[in-house]
Design a protein around this motif. Sequence first.
Motif, PDB file in Angstrom:
ATOM      1  N   PHE A  34     -28.689  46.071  11.753  1.00  0.00           N
ATOM      2  CA  PHE A  34     -28.782  45.864  10.305  1.00  0.00           C
ATOM      3  C   PHE A  34     -27.822  44.770   9.851  1.00  0.00           C
ATOM      4  CE2 PHE A  34     -27.445  47.346   5.954  1.00  0.00           C
ATOM      5  CZ  PHE A  34     -28.643  47.063   5.308  1.00  0.00           C
ATOM      6  N   ILE A  35     -26.595  44.829  10.350  1.00  0.00           N
ATOM      7  CA  ILE A  35     -25.584  43.827   9.997  1.00  0.00           C
ATOM      8  C   ILE A  35     -26.035  42.433  10.426  1.00  0.00           C
ATOM      9  CG2 ILE A  35     -23.272  42.992  10.625  1.00  0.00           C
ATOM     10  CD1 ILE A  35     -22.411  45.974  10.654  1.00  0.00           C
ATOM     11  N   GLU A  36     -26.532  42.322  11.643  1.00  0.00           N
ATOM     12  CA  GLU A  36     -26.944  41.005  12.147  1.00  0.00           C
ATOM     13  C   GLU A  36     -28.113  40.440  11.357  1.00  0.00           C
ATOM     14  OE1 GLU A  36     -25.243  39.245  13.920  1.00  0.00           O
ATOM     15  OE2 GLU A  36     -24.004  40.533  15.176  1.00  0.00           O
ATOM     16  N   GLU A  37     -29.008  41.297  10.876  1.00  0.00           N
ATOM     17  CA  GLU A  37     -30.127  40.825  10.056  1.00  0.00           C
ATOM     18  C   GLU A  37     -29.636  40.311   8.705  1.00  0.00           C
ATOM     19  OE1 GLU A  37     -33.546  40.501  10.809  1.00  0.00           O
ATOM     20  OE2 GLU A  37     -32.547  40.636  12.751  1.00  0.00           O
ATOM     21  N   ILE A  38     -28.648  40.961   8.151  1.00  0.00           N
ATOM     22  CA  ILE A  38     -28.066  40.494   6.888  1.00  0.00           C
ATOM     23  C   ILE A  38     -27.388  39.135   7.100  1.00  0.00           C
ATOM     24  CG2 ILE A  38     -26.268  40.919   5.171  1.00  0.00           C
ATOM     25  CD1 ILE A  38     -26.838  43.933   5.616  1.00  0.00           C
ATOM     26  N   SER A  93     -29.405  31.654   6.950  1.00  0.00           N
ATOM     27  CA  SER A  93     -30.629  30.918   6.644  1.00  0.00           C
ATOM     28  C   SER A  93     -30.575  30.357   5.225  1.00  0.00           C
ATOM     29  CB  SER A  93     -31.839  31.840   6.805  1.00  0.00           C
ATOM     30  OG  SER A  93     -33.031  31.175   6.442  1.00  0.00           O
ATOM     31  N   GLU A  94     -30.086  31.162   4.294  1.00  0.00           N
ATOM     32  CA  GLU A  94     -29.957  30.706   2.901  1.00  0.00           C
ATOM     33  C   GLU A  94     -28.939  29.578   2.794  1.00  0.00           C
ATOM     34  OE1 GLU A  94     -29.025  34.139   0.609  1.00  0.00           O
ATOM     35  OE2 GLU A  94     -31.036  35.004   0.763  1.00  0.00           O
ATOM     36  N   ILE A 125     -36.773  49.019  15.537  1.00  0.00           N
ATOM     37  CA  ILE A 125     -36.997  47.569  15.548  1.00  0.00           C
ATOM     38  C   ILE A 125     -38.450  47.247  15.207  1.00  0.00           C
ATOM     39  CG2 ILE A 125     -37.053  45.529  17.041  1.00  0.00           C
ATOM     40  CD1 ILE A 125     -34.617  46.773  18.518  1.00  0.00           C
ATOM     41  N   GLU A 126     -39.377  48.001  15.789  1.00  0.00           N
ATOM     42  CA  GLU A 126     -40.792  47.737  15.563  1.00  0.00           C
ATOM     43  C   GLU A 126     -41.199  47.990  14.114  1.00  0.00           C
ATOM     44  OE1 GLU A 126     -42.704  50.230  18.425  1.00  0.00           O
ATOM     45  OE2 GLU A 126     -42.583  48.730  20.033  1.00  0.00           O
ATOM     46  N   ASN A 127     -40.515  48.916  13.457  1.00  0.00           N
ATOM     47  CA  ASN A 127     -40.880  49.279  12.085  1.00  0.00           C
ATOM     48  C   ASN A 127     -39.888  48.759  11.049  1.00  0.00           C
ATOM     49  OD1 ASN A 127     -43.270  51.206  12.532  1.00  0.00           O
ATOM     50  ND2 ASN A 127     -41.730  52.038  13.916  1.00  0.00           N
ATOM     51  N   PHE A 128     -39.031  47.836  11.465  1.00  0.00           N
ATOM     52  CA  PHE A 128     -38.014  47.330  10.547  1.00  0.00           C
ATOM     53  C   PHE A 128     -38.666  46.620   9.362  1.00  0.00           C
ATOM     54  CE2 PHE A 128     -34.830  44.410   8.936  1.00  0.00           C
ATOM     55  CZ  PHE A 128     -33.714  45.214   8.906  1.00  0.00           C
ATOM     56  N   ASN A 129     -38.216  46.966   8.170  1.00  0.00           N
ATOM     57  CA  ASN A 129     -38.782  46.398   6.946  1.00  0.00           C
ATOM     58  C   ASN A 129     -37.780  45.421   6.328  1.00  0.00           C
ATOM     59  OD1 ASN A 129     -40.001  45.798   4.536  1.00  0.00           O
ATOM     60  ND2 ASN A 129     -40.430  47.918   3.977  1.00  0.00           N
ATOM     61  N   PRO A 130     -38.119  44.119   6.283  1.00  0.00           N
ATOM     62  CA  PRO A 130     -37.204  43.111   5.723  1.00  0.00           C
ATOM     63  C   PRO A 130     -36.837  43.362   4.263  1.00  0.00           C
ATOM     64  CG  PRO A 130     -39.012  42.076   6.927  1.00  0.00           C
ATOM     65  CD  PRO A 130     -39.360  43.522   6.790  1.00  0.00           C
ATOM     66  N   VAL A 131     -37.634  44.171   3.580  1.00  0.00           N
ATOM     67  CA  VAL A 131     -37.338  44.492   2.176  1.00  0.00           C
ATOM     68  C   VAL A 131     -35.977  45.176   2.074  1.00  0.00           C
ATOM     69  CG1 VAL A 131     -38.054  45.885   0.182  1.00  0.00           C
ATOM     70  CG2 VAL A 131     -39.753  44.612   1.494  1.00  0.00           C
ATOM     71  N   PHE A 161     -30.613  45.041  -0.234  1.00  0.00           N
ATOM     72  CA  PHE A 161     -29.172  45.043   0.013  1.00  0.00           C
ATOM     73  C   PHE A 161     -28.523  43.812  -0.603  1.00  0.00           C
ATOM     74  CE2 PHE A 161     -25.408  43.817   2.324  1.00  0.00           C
ATOM     75  CZ  PHE A 161     -24.728  45.013   2.540  1.00  0.00           C
ATOM     76  N   LEU A 162     -29.078  42.641  -0.330  1.00  0.00           N
ATOM     77  CA  LEU A 162     -28.477  41.391  -0.799  1.00  0.00           C
ATOM     78  C   LEU A 162     -28.575  41.234  -2.320  1.00  0.00           C
ATOM     79  CD1 LEU A 162     -29.541  38.905   2.011  1.00  0.00           C
ATOM     80  CD2 LEU A 162     -27.280  39.879   1.574  1.00  0.00           C
ATOM     81  N   LYS A 163     -29.593  41.812  -2.905  1.00  0.00           N
ATOM     82  CA  LYS A 163     -29.736  41.749  -4.367  1.00  0.00           C
ATOM     83  C   LYS A 163     -28.534  42.401  -5.043  1.00  0.00           C
ATOM     84  CE  LYS A 163     -32.970  42.890  -8.095  1.00  0.00           C
ATOM     85  NZ  LYS A 163     -34.276  43.531  -8.430  1.00  0.00           N
ATOM     86  N   ILE A 164     -28.077  43.506  -4.497  1.00  0.00           N
ATOM     87  CA  ILE A 164     -26.894  44.195  -5.035  1.00  0.00           C
ATOM     88  C   ILE A 164     -25.624  43.483  -4.606  1.00  0.00           C
ATOM     89  CG2 ILE A 164     -25.613  46.371  -5.066  1.00  0.00           C
ATOM     90  CD1 ILE A 164     -28.336  47.748  -4.400  1.00  0.00           C
TER      91      ILE A 164
END
Length: 242
Positions: A224-228, A234-235, A88-94, A99-102
């Motif tokens: 990971f799923i919840e962040e997606i 949000s979009e 969690i502390e090192n999670f990278n939003p990139v 993921f979403l780009k694909i």
Amino acid sequence: MLNINLNKLSQLELSIHNKITEVIEQNHNLKILEAAHLCNGSPSQISKLVRKLGFESFKQYKQYFGGQKIVSEDKKKSNELERLKSFIENFNPVLIDNFLKIFKKYNKIVLFGLGPSFFCVEYFSYKLAPLSKKNIFATQSQTYAQNLVDKDTLLIVFSVTGKFTSFENLFHAVKSCGAEIMLVLEEYDNSLTFEVENIFYLTRSTQNENLLPFEKTRTVFFIFIEEIIARLMSERDSNRTE
């Protein structure tokens, strides 16, 4: 974590608690046997009260109500909690961006997982359905997955280790239909070879090696799923306000 709630106690337990805490304020060395004698009860009765309030032991209980610093008696921290904390502390939003780009390029999404990973993709499918106009499928059958795909399909495979079974036949069949494949692995292992262009390693760590694949947690997958899902929501909300 502590959750001190005296409302959990019965009237008898509250009475015992009040007697003990009065003494603790003057005597930080009170023993559990002495506390039981003081309240005309038993040590097991005191232990039950202590645990009911969320303490590990009578010693912790005394420390808290005696105004002292609580010292954890857990000599071995949960390695899994430490691993999740680091994730969690090192999670990278990139990771979500990529993921979403694909994901957004395809109209049909087939989510695949085996064992507990299937429940993750099934949950993912449920969350995705109202947020996208895509055809979303979740399965643990390689045959069914192969029958679903076409050139407008993205097959997303979730696997903790990538070692439980071979995906070679599935990937070969899917590629022959012109579909694209994304492999989402939790544990990083550079000894594995997959003929897949899109591989997402969610962590640089591994879970306890003594655990079998189906025994390992899927917590990282759900984060990971919840962040997606949060990004897609949000979009969606942003588009509504434009």
